[in-house]
Design a protein around this motif. Sequence first.
Motif, PDB file in Angstrom:
ATOM      1  N   THR A 133      -4.774   2.438 -15.941  1.00  0.00           N
ATOM      2  CA  THR A 133      -4.136   1.289 -16.588  1.00  0.00           C
ATOM      3  C   THR A 133      -3.399   0.437 -15.575  1.00  0.00           C
ATOM      4  O   THR A 133      -3.441  -0.800 -15.619  1.00  0.00           O
ATOM      5  CB  THR A 133      -3.154   1.768 -17.676  1.00  0.00           C
ATOM      6  OG1 THR A 133      -3.850   2.571 -18.615  1.00  0.00           O
ATOM      7  CG2 THR A 133      -2.522   0.585 -18.395  1.00  0.00           C
ATOM      8  N   TYR A 134      -2.721   1.084 -14.645  1.00  0.00           N
ATOM      9  CA  TYR A 134      -1.949   0.366 -13.633  1.00  0.00           C
ATOM     10  C   TYR A 134      -2.858  -0.524 -12.785  1.00  0.00           C
ATOM     11  O   TYR A 134      -2.560  -1.707 -12.563  1.00  0.00           O
ATOM     12  CB  TYR A 134      -1.210   1.371 -12.752  1.00  0.00           C
ATOM     13  CG  TYR A 134      -0.539   0.748 -11.551  1.00  0.00           C
ATOM     14  CD1 TYR A 134       0.561  -0.096 -11.698  1.00  0.00           C
ATOM     15  CD2 TYR A 134      -1.006   0.999 -10.261  1.00  0.00           C
ATOM     16  CE1 TYR A 134       1.173  -0.673 -10.602  1.00  0.00           C
ATOM     17  CE2 TYR A 134      -0.405   0.422  -9.161  1.00  0.00           C
ATOM     18  CZ  TYR A 134       0.686  -0.408  -9.328  1.00  0.00           C
ATOM     19  OH  TYR A 134       1.282  -0.989  -8.239  1.00  0.00           O
ATOM     20  N   ILE A 135      -3.980   0.020 -12.331  1.00  0.00           N
ATOM     21  CA  ILE A 135      -4.874  -0.754 -11.467  1.00  0.00           C
ATOM     22  C   ILE A 135      -5.569  -1.869 -12.239  1.00  0.00           C
ATOM     23  O   ILE A 135      -5.691  -2.998 -11.760  1.00  0.00           O
ATOM     24  CB  ILE A 135      -5.905   0.170 -10.786  1.00  0.00           C
ATOM     25  CG1 ILE A 135      -5.194   1.041  -9.734  1.00  0.00           C
ATOM     26  CG2 ILE A 135      -7.025  -0.642 -10.137  1.00  0.00           C
ATOM     27  CD1 ILE A 135      -6.100   2.015  -9.034  1.00  0.00           C
ATOM     28  N   THR A 136      -6.020  -1.577 -13.461  1.00  0.00           N
ATOM     29  CA  THR A 136      -6.766  -2.575 -14.228  1.00  0.00           C
ATOM     30  C   THR A 136      -5.883  -3.682 -14.780  1.00  0.00           C
ATOM     31  O   THR A 136      -6.378  -4.772 -15.068  1.00  0.00           O
ATOM     32  CB  THR A 136      -7.532  -1.919 -15.390  1.00  0.00           C
ATOM     33  OG1 THR A 136      -6.603  -1.226 -16.244  1.00  0.00           O
ATOM     34  CG2 THR A 136      -8.581  -0.950 -14.866  1.00  0.00           C
ATOM     35  N   GLN A 137      -4.589  -3.433 -14.929  1.00  0.00           N
ATOM     36  CA  GLN A 137      -3.720  -4.455 -15.510  1.00  0.00           C
ATOM     37  C   GLN A 137      -2.713  -4.997 -14.494  1.00  0.00           C
ATOM     38  O   GLN A 137      -2.771  -6.154 -14.117  1.00  0.00           O
ATOM     39  CB  GLN A 137      -3.002  -3.894 -16.743  1.00  0.00           C
ATOM     40  CG  GLN A 137      -3.975  -3.561 -17.870  1.00  0.00           C
ATOM     41  CD  GLN A 137      -3.265  -3.244 -19.174  1.00  0.00           C
ATOM     42  OE1 GLN A 137      -2.209  -3.773 -19.474  1.00  0.00           O
ATOM     43  NE2 GLN A 137      -3.851  -2.364 -19.970  1.00  0.00           N
ATOM     44  N   ASP A 138      -1.793  -4.179 -14.033  1.00  0.00           N
ATOM     45  CA  ASP A 138      -0.730  -4.676 -13.163  1.00  0.00           C
ATOM     46  C   ASP A 138      -1.263  -5.142 -11.810  1.00  0.00           C
ATOM     47  O   ASP A 138      -0.923  -6.224 -11.334  1.00  0.00           O
ATOM     48  CB  ASP A 138       0.335  -3.600 -12.948  1.00  0.00           C
ATOM     49  CG  ASP A 138       1.147  -3.341 -14.202  1.00  0.00           C
ATOM     50  OD1 ASP A 138       1.001  -4.128 -15.151  1.00  0.00           O
ATOM     51  OD2 ASP A 138       1.901  -2.365 -14.244  1.00  0.00           O
ATOM     52  N   ILE A 173      10.784 -10.450 -26.667  1.00  0.00           N
ATOM     53  CA  ILE A 173       9.408 -10.613 -26.197  1.00  0.00           C
ATOM     54  C   ILE A 173       9.105  -9.516 -25.187  1.00  0.00           C
ATOM     55  O   ILE A 173       9.703  -9.455 -24.112  1.00  0.00           O
ATOM     56  CB  ILE A 173       9.184 -11.991 -25.547  1.00  0.00           C
ATOM     57  CG1 ILE A 173       9.602 -13.102 -26.495  1.00  0.00           C
ATOM     58  CG2 ILE A 173       7.720 -12.147 -25.146  1.00  0.00           C
ATOM     59  CD1 ILE A 173       9.515 -14.499 -25.876  1.00  0.00           C
ATOM     60  N   ASP A 174       8.156  -8.669 -25.529  1.00  0.00           N
ATOM     61  CA  ASP A 174       7.746  -7.552 -24.679  1.00  0.00           C
ATOM     62  C   ASP A 174       6.592  -7.977 -23.782  1.00  0.00           C
ATOM     63  O   ASP A 174       5.697  -8.707 -24.222  1.00  0.00           O
ATOM     64  CB  ASP A 174       7.312  -6.384 -25.576  1.00  0.00           C
ATOM     65  CG  ASP A 174       7.440  -5.051 -24.882  1.00  0.00           C
ATOM     66  OD1 ASP A 174       7.788  -5.028 -23.684  1.00  0.00           O
ATOM     67  OD2 ASP A 174       7.189  -4.020 -25.535  1.00  0.00           O
ATOM     68  N   GLU A 175       6.608  -7.520 -22.515  1.00  0.00           N
ATOM     69  CA  GLU A 175       5.560  -7.800 -21.531  1.00  0.00           C
ATOM     70  C   GLU A 175       5.424  -9.303 -21.269  1.00  0.00           C
ATOM     71  O   GLU A 175       4.330  -9.873 -21.257  1.00  0.00           O
ATOM     72  CB  GLU A 175       4.214  -7.215 -21.995  1.00  0.00           C
ATOM     73  CG  GLU A 175       4.231  -5.723 -22.271  1.00  0.00           C
ATOM     74  CD  GLU A 175       4.459  -4.868 -21.021  1.00  0.00           C
ATOM     75  OE1 GLU A 175       4.612  -5.430 -19.915  1.00  0.00           O
ATOM     76  OE2 GLU A 175       4.481  -3.632 -21.153  1.00  0.00           O
ATOM     77  N   VAL A 176       6.547  -9.954 -21.031  1.00  0.00           N
ATOM     78  CA  VAL A 176       6.566 -11.398 -20.841  1.00  0.00           C
ATOM     79  C   VAL A 176       5.826 -11.827 -19.577  1.00  0.00           C
ATOM     80  O   VAL A 176       5.464 -13.001 -19.420  1.00  0.00           O
ATOM     81  CB  VAL A 176       8.025 -11.910 -20.830  1.00  0.00           C
ATOM     82  CG1 VAL A 176       8.723 -11.519 -19.537  1.00  0.00           C
ATOM     83  CG2 VAL A 176       8.084 -13.418 -21.059  1.00  0.00           C
ATOM     84  N   GLN A 177       5.537 -10.879 -18.654  1.00  0.00           N
ATOM     85  CA  GLN A 177       4.845 -11.258 -17.422  1.00  0.00           C
ATOM     86  C   GLN A 177       3.448 -11.801 -17.680  1.00  0.00           C
ATOM     87  O   GLN A 177       2.875 -12.491 -16.834  1.00  0.00           O
ATOM     88  CB  GLN A 177       4.763 -10.066 -16.457  1.00  0.00           C
ATOM     89  CG  GLN A 177       3.688  -9.031 -16.756  1.00  0.00           C
ATOM     90  CD  GLN A 177       4.186  -7.943 -17.693  1.00  0.00           C
ATOM     91  OE1 GLN A 177       5.305  -8.032 -18.195  1.00  0.00           O
ATOM     92  NE2 GLN A 177       3.386  -6.922 -17.924  1.00  0.00           N
ATOM     93  N   TYR A 178       2.881 -11.510 -18.861  1.00  0.00           N
ATOM     94  CA  TYR A 178       1.542 -12.007 -19.147  1.00  0.00           C
ATOM     95  C   TYR A 178       1.513 -13.521 -19.360  1.00  0.00           C
ATOM     96  O   TYR A 178       0.445 -14.126 -19.304  1.00  0.00           O
ATOM     97  CB  TYR A 178       0.966 -11.302 -20.381  1.00  0.00           C
ATOM     98  CG  TYR A 178       0.681  -9.834 -20.153  1.00  0.00           C
ATOM     99  CD1 TYR A 178       0.104  -9.392 -18.970  1.00  0.00           C
ATOM    100  CD2 TYR A 178       0.981  -8.890 -21.124  1.00  0.00           C
ATOM    101  CE1 TYR A 178      -0.156  -8.052 -18.755  1.00  0.00           C
ATOM    102  CE2 TYR A 178       0.724  -7.542 -20.924  1.00  0.00           C
ATOM    103  CZ  TYR A 178       0.155  -7.127 -19.735  1.00  0.00           C
ATOM    104  OH  TYR A 178      -0.109  -5.793 -19.536  1.00  0.00           O
ATOM    105  N   GLU A 179       2.651 -14.136 -19.629  1.00  0.00           N
ATOM    106  CA  GLU A 179       2.729 -15.592 -19.752  1.00  0.00           C
ATOM    107  C   GLU A 179       4.079 -16.077 -19.194  1.00  0.00           C
ATOM    108  O   GLU A 179       5.021 -16.349 -19.942  1.00  0.00           O
ATOM    109  CB  GLU A 179       2.553 -16.047 -21.198  1.00  0.00           C
ATOM    110  CG  GLU A 179       2.507 -17.563 -21.375  1.00  0.00           C
ATOM    111  CD  GLU A 179       1.697 -18.261 -20.285  1.00  0.00           C
ATOM    112  OE1 GLU A 179       2.314 -18.859 -19.386  1.00  0.00           O
ATOM    113  OE2 GLU A 179       0.454 -18.196 -20.339  1.00  0.00           O
ATOM    114  N   SER A 198       3.503  -4.709  -1.066  1.00  0.00           N
ATOM    115  CA  SER A 198       4.338  -5.610  -1.858  1.00  0.00           C
ATOM    116  C   SER A 198       3.962  -5.543  -3.330  1.00  0.00           C
ATOM    117  O   SER A 198       4.814  -5.707  -4.208  1.00  0.00           O
ATOM    118  CB  SER A 198       4.227  -7.042  -1.342  1.00  0.00           C
ATOM    119  OG  SER A 198       2.971  -7.609  -1.646  1.00  0.00           O
ATOM    120  N   VAL A 199       2.690  -5.272  -3.633  1.00  0.00           N
ATOM    121  CA  VAL A 199       2.254  -5.083  -5.020  1.00  0.00           C
ATOM    122  C   VAL A 199       2.909  -3.836  -5.607  1.00  0.00           C
ATOM    123  O   VAL A 199       3.420  -3.849  -6.733  1.00  0.00           O
ATOM    124  CB  VAL A 199       0.721  -4.979  -5.099  1.00  0.00           C
ATOM    125  CG1 VAL A 199       0.277  -4.533  -6.498  1.00  0.00           C
ATOM    126  CG2 VAL A 199       0.073  -6.312  -4.756  1.00  0.00           C
TER     127      VAL A 199
END
Length: 399
Positions: free
Chosen positions: A188-193, A68-74, A242-243
């Motif tokens: 991409t970093y600011i809009t997503q992470d 599972i890739d990008e599991v942080q989304y769930e 911390s972000v």
Amino acid sequence: MAAKVQELSRNFPCVMVTGARQVGKSTLLRSLLPEGMRYVTLDDERALARAQEDPIGFLEECGSPLCIDEVQYEPRLLRAIKLRVDETGDSGQYWLTGSQRFHLMKGACESQAGRIGLVELYSLSQSEVAGRGGSAEPFYPEEIKKRLSAPSCDISELYERIWRGGYPRLYRYADTTQEDYFSAYLHTYITQDVRALTQVGDTSAFMRFMRSVAARSGQQLVYADLARDADVSPNTAKNWLSVLETSGVVDILPPYYVNTSKRLAKSPKVYFADTGFCSWLGGWDTPRSLMYGAMAGPMLETWVYGQLRRSFVNRGIRPRLSYYRSGNGAEIDFVLEMNGKLYPLEVKRSSSPKLTDLRAAETMPLPPGAELQPGVVLCTATEILPLGKGSYAYPISMI
């Protein structure tokens, strides 16, 4: 790191690879997928919607073994995975990636204690760029004379490496400019992470904050200075830092500390994880402007920190690194602790270092049972040089 992932997969039901966006987490795992393991990414809106709707049902539909890739989304999938692996206990059931390393590691440790092997991935090291990553070993000072096979370079090429950084896409697609790549990366970093980790109402202020941190890479953290530059409160600056740490953009290096001493520096230092991204944020348009600019020294130290850390974590080892600064200003850039032994490592932008460059180590208070070892001056020389008393000068380009 491929060997470490496979080793962990043989011994744990789950393996998680964390690291900043676009450092190669997906590429690493997809290149290693064993026969029969399915791959799914939560960047796919349909897969994400199904995982959010019913995490347990999602896993049942996908089956195992599963990557599972990008599991942080769930993150709820971690709990659902715990239930699945508890049923069988089989190793190698799930491989996971995510770009929010500390939040994910915390969640994984809470829900998967004893069930998951964790590794961190950084952007490419200089040995990986040179095609010798598979043979690169952790930087053990006691084995320094065994590292003669690594090629060195002059200072101009060294700053070219520092300025370019290690994001794989910049090497795979050589025509991609720093400006084009990092502009898109930042968006991409600011809009997503960033928005997934905190509420940032003023993205312009956050960008000013990132540039302020980039200008202080390799230096002690002073939240008031960062807050002033971005025109935000110190508490906001602390939260935003911390972000950056959680998303793998910066690392925090703790100060060397001995309980019996009260006159040592207590503030940590901050280092950008990738010097290419740091150089772009700092406005250094060419390697030459960086080499002769005000950040030449701090960026060299940032590069050394990154290469030292990569040499260990790429083998699945977490190094115990700190920095030493006494109350009267005596300083050692890095202190490496291994098996009760302390190795002072000093960075010098010089091709002719001296044993006196390690003099500050003599003032270090030692914990009970610890032994201070001969030190290493990491410098811009092109060959390993003995300095006396067991200490050496070692080319930065050979780490």
